[in-house]
Motif scaffolding. Structure first.
Motif, mmCIF file in Angstrom:
data_model
loop_
_atom_site.group_PDB
_atom_site.id
_atom_site.type_symbol
_atom_site.label_atom_id
_atom_site.label_comp_id
_atom_site.label_asym_id
_atom_site.label_seq_id
_atom_site.Cartn_x
_atom_site.Cartn_y
_atom_site.Cartn_z
ATOM 1 N N PHE A 16 107.415 54.526 33.946
ATOM 2 C CA PHE A 16 107.547 56.252 33.395
ATOM 3 C C PHE A 16 109.283 56.571 33.699
ATOM 4 O O PHE A 16 109.678 56.828 32.630
ATOM 5 C CB PHE A 16 106.823 57.026 34.354
ATOM 6 C CG PHE A 16 105.320 56.947 33.941
ATOM 7 C CD1 PHE A 16 104.877 57.688 32.870
ATOM 8 C CD2 PHE A 16 104.464 56.259 34.796
ATOM 9 C CE1 PHE A 16 103.428 57.446 32.689
ATOM 10 C CE2 PHE A 16 103.103 56.300 34.582
ATOM 11 C CZ PHE A 16 102.525 56.758 33.493
ATOM 12 N N SER A 17 109.734 56.461 35.020
ATOM 13 C CA SER A 17 111.067 56.678 34.960
ATOM 14 C C SER A 17 111.647 56.380 36.336
ATOM 15 O O SER A 17 110.695 55.895 37.348
ATOM 16 C CB SER A 17 111.321 58.195 34.795
ATOM 17 O OG SER A 17 110.914 58.856 36.016
ATOM 18 N N TRP A 72 103.994 57.606 26.682
ATOM 19 C CA TRP A 72 104.735 58.786 27.259
ATOM 20 C C TRP A 72 106.203 58.925 27.027
ATOM 21 O O TRP A 72 106.715 60.004 26.443
ATOM 22 C CB TRP A 72 104.445 58.949 28.781
ATOM 23 C CG TRP A 72 104.920 60.407 29.531
ATOM 24 C CD1 TRP A 72 104.505 61.155 29.550
ATOM 25 C CD2 TRP A 72 106.421 60.308 30.177
ATOM 26 N NE1 TRP A 72 105.439 62.030 30.287
ATOM 27 C CE2 TRP A 72 106.209 61.238 30.811
ATOM 28 C CE3 TRP A 72 107.169 58.872 30.585
ATOM 29 C CZ2 TRP A 72 107.483 61.952 31.363
ATOM 30 C CZ3 TRP A 72 108.262 59.707 31.399
ATOM 31 C CH2 TRP A 72 108.604 60.914 31.920
ATOM 32 N N LYS A 73 106.931 57.821 27.186
ATOM 33 C CA LYS A 73 108.337 57.711 26.594
ATOM 34 C C LYS A 73 108.281 57.987 25.286
ATOM 35 O O LYS A 73 109.532 58.828 24.900
ATOM 36 C CB LYS A 73 108.962 56.521 27.014
ATOM 37 C CG LYS A 73 108.886 56.253 28.697
ATOM 38 C CD LYS A 73 109.762 54.989 29.046
ATOM 39 C CE LYS A 73 109.852 54.514 30.089
ATOM 40 N NZ LYS A 73 110.217 53.213 30.560
ATOM 41 N N LYS A 74 107.629 57.557 24.424
ATOM 42 C CA LYS A 74 107.862 57.695 22.871
ATOM 43 C C LYS A 74 107.504 59.214 22.461
ATOM 44 O O LYS A 74 108.293 59.821 21.686
ATOM 45 C CB LYS A 74 106.709 57.088 22.406
ATOM 46 C CG LYS A 74 106.915 56.777 20.768
ATOM 47 C CD LYS A 74 105.968 56.360 19.866
ATOM 48 C CE LYS A 74 105.833 55.039 19.922
ATOM 49 N NZ LYS A 74 104.962 54.418 19.124
ATOM 50 N N ASN A 75 106.440 59.782 23.164
ATOM 51 C CA ASN A 75 106.269 61.160 22.925
ATOM 52 C C ASN A 75 107.303 62.149 23.547
ATOM 53 O O ASN A 75 107.580 63.272 22.951
ATOM 54 C CB ASN A 75 104.910 61.716 23.474
ATOM 55 C CG ASN A 75 103.655 60.956 22.759
ATOM 56 O OD1 ASN A 75 103.875 60.736 21.427
ATOM 57 N ND2 ASN A 75 102.520 60.960 23.169
ATOM 58 N N LYS A 76 107.962 61.774 24.740
ATOM 59 C CA LYS A 76 108.768 62.651 25.264
ATOM 60 C C LYS A 76 110.251 62.403 24.429
ATOM 61 O O LYS A 76 110.835 63.331 24.341
ATOM 62 C CB LYS A 76 109.271 61.992 26.744
ATOM 63 C CG LYS A 76 110.225 62.794 27.372
ATOM 64 C CD LYS A 76 110.237 62.168 28.798
ATOM 65 C CE LYS A 76 111.353 63.183 29.381
ATOM 66 N NZ LYS A 76 111.699 62.515 30.902
ATOM 67 N N GLY A 77 110.512 61.419 23.832
ATOM 68 C CA GLY A 77 111.439 61.451 23.212
ATOM 69 C C GLY A 77 112.916 61.358 23.992
ATOM 70 O O GLY A 77 113.051 61.339 24.953
ATOM 71 N N ARG A 79 116.173 62.317 25.976
ATOM 72 C CA ARG A 79 116.295 63.486 26.753
ATOM 73 C C ARG A 79 117.172 64.635 25.953
ATOM 74 O O ARG A 79 116.788 65.771 26.042
ATOM 75 C CB ARG A 79 117.110 63.224 28.074
ATOM 76 C CG ARG A 79 116.111 62.312 28.787
ATOM 77 C CD ARG A 79 116.662 62.424 30.437
ATOM 78 N NE ARG A 79 115.433 62.405 31.145
ATOM 79 C CZ ARG A 79 115.309 63.070 32.150
ATOM 80 N NH1 ARG A 79 116.357 63.429 32.824
ATOM 81 N NH2 ARG A 79 114.257 62.940 33.120
#
Length: 85
Positions: A16-17, A72-77, A79
């Motif tokens: 995730f991060s 999740w990263k793809k949907n978050k885009g 920063r």
């Protein structure tokens, strides 16, 4: 880029991060220890066989988390994308 390089890069990047991953690792280690503590004494199998049974489950769990993390990263885009528009 060949498949081996892609897999190595995919496994080295955070799920995730970098801030969230240590908590996920702690949760996975704690739940694995609890599972081993409560489930193993009730089985009649030797410890090495129990470990061989747990390894595929751990691999599937990590793969599942990697896929969820990628979505999740793809949907978050990126920063800063919303700030620049």
């Amino acid at each position: 880029m060949d498949n081996k390089t892609k897999i190595i890069r995919w496994l080295r990047e955070p799920i995730f991060s970098k801030k969230v991953d240590p908590f996920i690792n702690f949760l996975l280690a704690f739940s694995g220890a609890l599972l081993g503590t409560f489930v193993y004494p009730r089985t009649e199998m030797p410890f090495w066989q129990f470990l061989l049974w747990m390894i595929p489950i751990a691999i599937l769990l990590v793969f599942f988390l990697k896929v969820i993390g990628g979505v999740w990263k793809k949907n978050k885009g990126p920063r800063g994308a919303a700030k620049n528009d």
